[in-house]
Design a protein around this motif. Sequence first.
Motif, PDB file in Angstrom:
ATOM      1  N   ASP A 137       0.815  -1.216   0.000  1.00 36.89           N
ATOM      2  CA  ASP A 137       0.000   0.000   0.000  1.00 36.89           C
ATOM      3  C   ASP A 137       0.849   1.266   0.000  1.00 36.89           C
ATOM      4  OD1 ASP A 137       1.072  -0.173   2.514  1.00 36.89           O
ATOM      5  OD2 ASP A 137      -0.837  -0.007   3.582  1.00 36.89           O
ATOM      6  N   PHE A 138       2.174   1.105  -0.181  1.00 42.78           N
ATOM      7  CA  PHE A 138       3.135   2.204  -0.263  1.00 42.78           C
ATOM      8  C   PHE A 138       3.354   2.923   1.073  1.00 42.78           C
ATOM      9  CE2 PHE A 138       3.629   1.970  -4.767  1.00 42.78           C
ATOM     10  CZ  PHE A 138       2.373   1.624  -5.268  1.00 42.78           C
ATOM     11  N   ARG A 139       2.842   2.406   2.149  1.00 37.70           N
ATOM     12  CA  ARG A 139       3.023   3.057   3.444  1.00 37.70           C
ATOM     13  C   ARG A 139       4.286   2.536   4.127  1.00 37.70           C
ATOM     14  NH1 ARG A 139      -1.170   6.252   4.703  1.00 37.70           N
ATOM     15  NH2 ARG A 139      -3.082   5.951   3.451  1.00 37.70           N
ATOM     16  N   LEU A 140       4.967   3.467   4.795  1.00 37.60           N
ATOM     17  CA  LEU A 140       6.247   3.148   5.409  1.00 37.60           C
ATOM     18  C   LEU A 140       6.104   2.115   6.512  1.00 37.60           C
ATOM     19  CD1 LEU A 140       8.016   6.620   5.697  1.00 37.60           C
ATOM     20  CD2 LEU A 140       8.825   4.644   4.418  1.00 37.60           C
ATOM     21  N   ILE A 141       6.921   1.064   6.421  1.00 42.00           N
ATOM     22  CA  ILE A 141       6.994   0.048   7.463  1.00 42.00           C
ATOM     23  C   ILE A 141       8.242   0.268   8.313  1.00 42.00           C
ATOM     24  CG2 ILE A 141       7.235  -2.421   7.903  1.00 42.00           C
ATOM     25  CD1 ILE A 141       5.830  -2.919   5.250  1.00 42.00           C
ATOM     26  N   TYR A 142       9.322   0.694   7.664  1.00 44.37           N
ATOM     27  CA  TYR A 142      10.576   0.905   8.377  1.00 44.37           C
ATOM     28  C   TYR A 142      11.410   1.949   7.647  1.00 44.37           C
ATOM     29  CZ  TYR A 142      15.187   0.419  10.261  1.00 44.37           C
ATOM     30  OH  TYR A 142      16.385   0.698  10.830  1.00 44.37           O
ATOM     31  N   ALA A 143      12.162   2.737   8.395  1.00 48.29           N
ATOM     32  CA  ALA A 143      13.098   3.705   7.811  1.00 48.29           C
ATOM     33  C   ALA A 143      14.332   3.770   8.699  1.00 48.29           C
ATOM     34  CB  ALA A 143      12.448   5.082   7.707  1.00 48.29           C
ATOM     35  N   ASN A 144      15.523   3.738   8.076  1.00 50.74           N
ATOM     36  CA  ASN A 144      16.737   3.835   8.885  1.00 50.74           C
ATOM     37  C   ASN A 144      17.035   5.294   9.237  1.00 50.74           C
ATOM     38  OD1 ASN A 144      17.804   4.903   6.517  1.00 50.74           O
ATOM     39  ND2 ASN A 144      19.557   3.509   6.446  1.00 50.74           N
ATOM     40  N   GLN A 145      18.054   5.479  10.063  1.00 55.55           N
ATOM     41  CA  GLN A 145      18.354   6.820  10.551  1.00 55.55           C
ATOM     42  C   GLN A 145      18.755   7.768   9.422  1.00 55.55           C
ATOM     43  OE1 GLN A 145      17.864   8.150  13.588  1.00 55.55           O
ATOM     44  NE2 GLN A 145      16.844   6.203  14.011  1.00 55.55           N
ATOM     45  N   ALA A 146      19.459   7.238   8.411  1.00 57.28           N
ATOM     46  CA  ALA A 146      19.865   8.096   7.296  1.00 57.28           C
ATOM     47  C   ALA A 146      18.644   8.639   6.555  1.00 57.28           C
ATOM     48  CB  ALA A 146      20.767   7.310   6.337  1.00 57.28           C
ATOM     49  N   TYR A 147      17.606   7.801   6.422  1.00 54.18           N
ATOM     50  CA  TYR A 147      16.391   8.250   5.742  1.00 54.18           C
ATOM     51  C   TYR A 147      15.652   9.285   6.591  1.00 54.18           C
ATOM     52  CZ  TYR A 147      11.724   8.112   3.666  1.00 54.18           C
ATOM     53  OH  TYR A 147      10.530   8.467   3.093  1.00 54.18           O
ATOM     54  N   LEU A 148      15.522   8.992   7.882  1.00 53.75           N
ATOM     55  CA  LEU A 148      14.822   9.937   8.765  1.00 53.75           C
ATOM     56  C   LEU A 148      15.535  11.285   8.796  1.00 53.75           C
ATOM     57  CD1 LEU A 148      13.995   7.512  11.718  1.00 53.75           C
ATOM     58  CD2 LEU A 148      12.436   8.334   9.949  1.00 53.75           C
ATOM     59  N   SER A 149      16.867  11.245   8.711  1.00 54.79           N
ATOM     60  CA  SER A 149      17.653  12.479   8.729  1.00 54.79           C
ATOM     61  C   SER A 149      17.422  13.300   7.466  1.00 54.79           C
ATOM     62  CB  SER A 149      19.139  12.136   8.881  1.00 54.79           C
ATOM     63  OG  SER A 149      19.919  13.316   8.830  1.00 54.79           O
ATOM     64  N   ILE A 150      17.455  12.639   6.311  1.00 56.05           N
ATOM     65  CA  ILE A 150      17.284  13.379   5.066  1.00 56.05           C
ATOM     66  C   ILE A 150      15.860  13.905   4.918  1.00 56.05           C
ATOM     67  CG2 ILE A 150      16.594  11.484   3.523  1.00 56.05           C
ATOM     68  CD1 ILE A 150      18.518  12.566   1.465  1.00 56.05           C
ATOM     69  N   ALA A 151      14.901  13.196   5.558  1.00 49.84           N
ATOM     70  CA  ALA A 151      13.506  13.634   5.514  1.00 49.84           C
ATOM     71  C   ALA A 151      13.184  14.635   6.618  1.00 49.84           C
ATOM     72  CB  ALA A 151      12.572  12.428   5.624  1.00 49.84           C
ATOM     73  N   ASN A 152      14.156  14.848   7.522  1.00 52.40           N
ATOM     74  CA  ASN A 152      13.979  15.789   8.627  1.00 52.40           C
ATOM     75  C   ASN A 152      12.750  15.445   9.462  1.00 52.40           C
ATOM     76  OD1 ASN A 152      14.671  17.973  10.256  1.00 52.40           O
ATOM     77  ND2 ASN A 152      13.430  19.416   9.052  1.00 52.40           N
ATOM     78  N   THR A 153      12.681  14.171   9.888  1.00 51.36           N
ATOM     79  CA  THR A 153      11.547  13.720  10.680  1.00 51.36           C
ATOM     80  C   THR A 153      12.016  12.636  11.633  1.00 51.36           C
ATOM     81  OG1 THR A 153       9.262  12.900  10.557  1.00 51.36           O
ATOM     82  CG2 THR A 153      10.858  11.938   9.027  1.00 51.36           C
ATOM     83  N   ASP A 154      11.105  12.059  12.372  1.00 48.46           N
ATOM     84  CA  ASP A 154      11.450  10.945  13.247  1.00 48.46           C
ATOM     85  C   ASP A 154      10.526   9.763  12.962  1.00 48.46           C
ATOM     86  OD1 ASP A 154       9.954  12.782  15.963  1.00 48.46           O
ATOM     87  OD2 ASP A 154       8.998  11.307  14.673  1.00 48.46           O
ATOM     88  N   GLU A 155      10.849   8.620  13.558  1.00 46.56           N
ATOM     89  CA  GLU A 155      10.139   7.387  13.256  1.00 46.56           C
ATOM     90  C   GLU A 155       8.654   7.466  13.584  1.00 46.56           C
ATOM     91  OE1 GLU A 155      11.843   3.051  13.622  1.00 46.56           O
ATOM     92  OE2 GLU A 155      10.898   3.605  15.518  1.00 46.56           O
ATOM     93  N   SER A 156       8.318   8.060  14.711  1.00 44.42           N
ATOM     94  CA  SER A 156       6.916   8.125  15.122  1.00 44.42           C
ATOM     95  C   SER A 156       6.067   8.928  14.151  1.00 44.42           C
ATOM     96  CB  SER A 156       6.808   8.735  16.534  1.00 44.42           C
ATOM     97  OG  SER A 156       7.293  10.064  16.525  1.00 44.42           O
ATOM     98  N   GLU A 157       6.669   9.909  13.513  1.00 47.94           N
ATOM     99  CA  GLU A 157       5.950  10.739  12.559  1.00 47.94           C
ATOM    100  C   GLU A 157       5.881  10.097  11.167  1.00 47.94           C
ATOM    101  OE1 GLU A 157       4.497  13.650  14.887  1.00 47.94           O
ATOM    102  OE2 GLU A 157       4.323  13.698  12.707  1.00 47.94           O
TER     103      GLU A 157
END
Length: 456
Positions: A23-43
């Motif tokens: 369904d294209f929804r995020l299941i997991y993201a590593n720290q490098a991805y969260l950093s480049i997206a300027n967000t955190d896992e909960s968001e």
Amino acid sequence: MKNYEFNDVFDCVDIPVFIHGKDFRLIYANQAYLSIANTDESEALGKLYWEVFPKQETPPESCYAATLSKSAKSSRDELSVKDRVYLSMGFIKRDDGGDVVFAIQSIHDITEQKRVMHLLQSAAEQETALFELSPDAIMMLDEHGFTDCNPATLRIFGCGSKEQFVGYHPSHFSPAKQPNGEDSFNLANSKIKQALKNGNNAFEWRHNRLDGSEFDAEVLLVAFTQDGRLILQATVRDISQRKEAERKVESTVEKLNLALEGIVRAVSKTMGFRDQYTTLHQKRVADISCAIAERLGWPEERIKGLKLAALIHDIGKISTPTDILTKPAKLSHAELELVREHAEIGYQILKEFEFPWDIAEMVRQHHERLDGSGYPQGLKGDAILPEAKIIAVADTIESMAAHRPYRLSMGLSGALNEVRTGSGKLYDAEIVNAALALFDGETSLEDSEVIGSSEV
């Protein structure tokens, strides 16, 4: 997927990596991805991934088309975010039906590479400067070998001067054979001929540096005429880091599958603390099921899913009272109905787990019969999964050939006669024939080579 932790595997990778479902929804993201997206896992988790990064309203075209198809295994999209350009590479895991189980995406900043490509396409008067400044190796060659090269070529191939490079055939800077086993000299000549014939040729290649160390590269050969002679310009890009990242992603997928198998085996063993008979029964059913599938010529990956389902096909009996499971007498109608609930209960336990195979449905259907007389759904014929049909035959053979608390064993011959009698009516005829051939000449289930001696 949501039941596992990926931090230890992915956070050691310094490129952004994320996983999304069908369904294209995020299941997991590593720290490098969260950093480049300027967000955190909960968001981020649970959102459509393109809303998190690259923060756009529509999905990347290649990823969207590949995910919705039934066969594509990868995707490549270029993403422009402010003043940066990224290459998003997707690797899609599918089940046997072609449906997406999950997709792993890695994001690479290709801003610099795009800048160089733009320069290469600039006016003719800039060609000399581009040749000298390009971070990629650029070289000229004819039918005899290299005739010129840029400074990046010397750096990438570890040469101290042009004299150590110019005049040599491309195979001189290649291992004797390419990863596909082909001879580098002959294959290089073939690639050159294709480029001269078609005007260009792009491919991946395994190169050697002057010191003998190897690296993976992307090669683009472009043919053009210079001073009346047809020559080639070769652009070589070192893709060792990208290849290593791809290998890590592939390794991660394999580790996830191994983790799933480990969990299934652990569950099967755990059931033994409550009912040792059921655990031994499941192990034997798994052995018989896999042997039948191998005889039918099933691929290894499909047999792996079959084995996992067979190892826990009676997991629903965890809800059945132990005194019923071990009752040394014939079960009453009410008790029998209670036992029969295990197939549906097993499905309810397993349906939330996102296995690469439809394990939950295999477990649910293993007591279905071709004529619709089975349970819990009364399915008929082709409505029953092939894996469930195999487990049904294996389950019947093991159950009747082994001792039960409420009756003595019918023996292997009696069990085989049961499936032979039901062939084509209760059980799939091809599967029954494979099972009969499997036990041909055998007199005891315990002594049969079909039953493995390894632990669950």
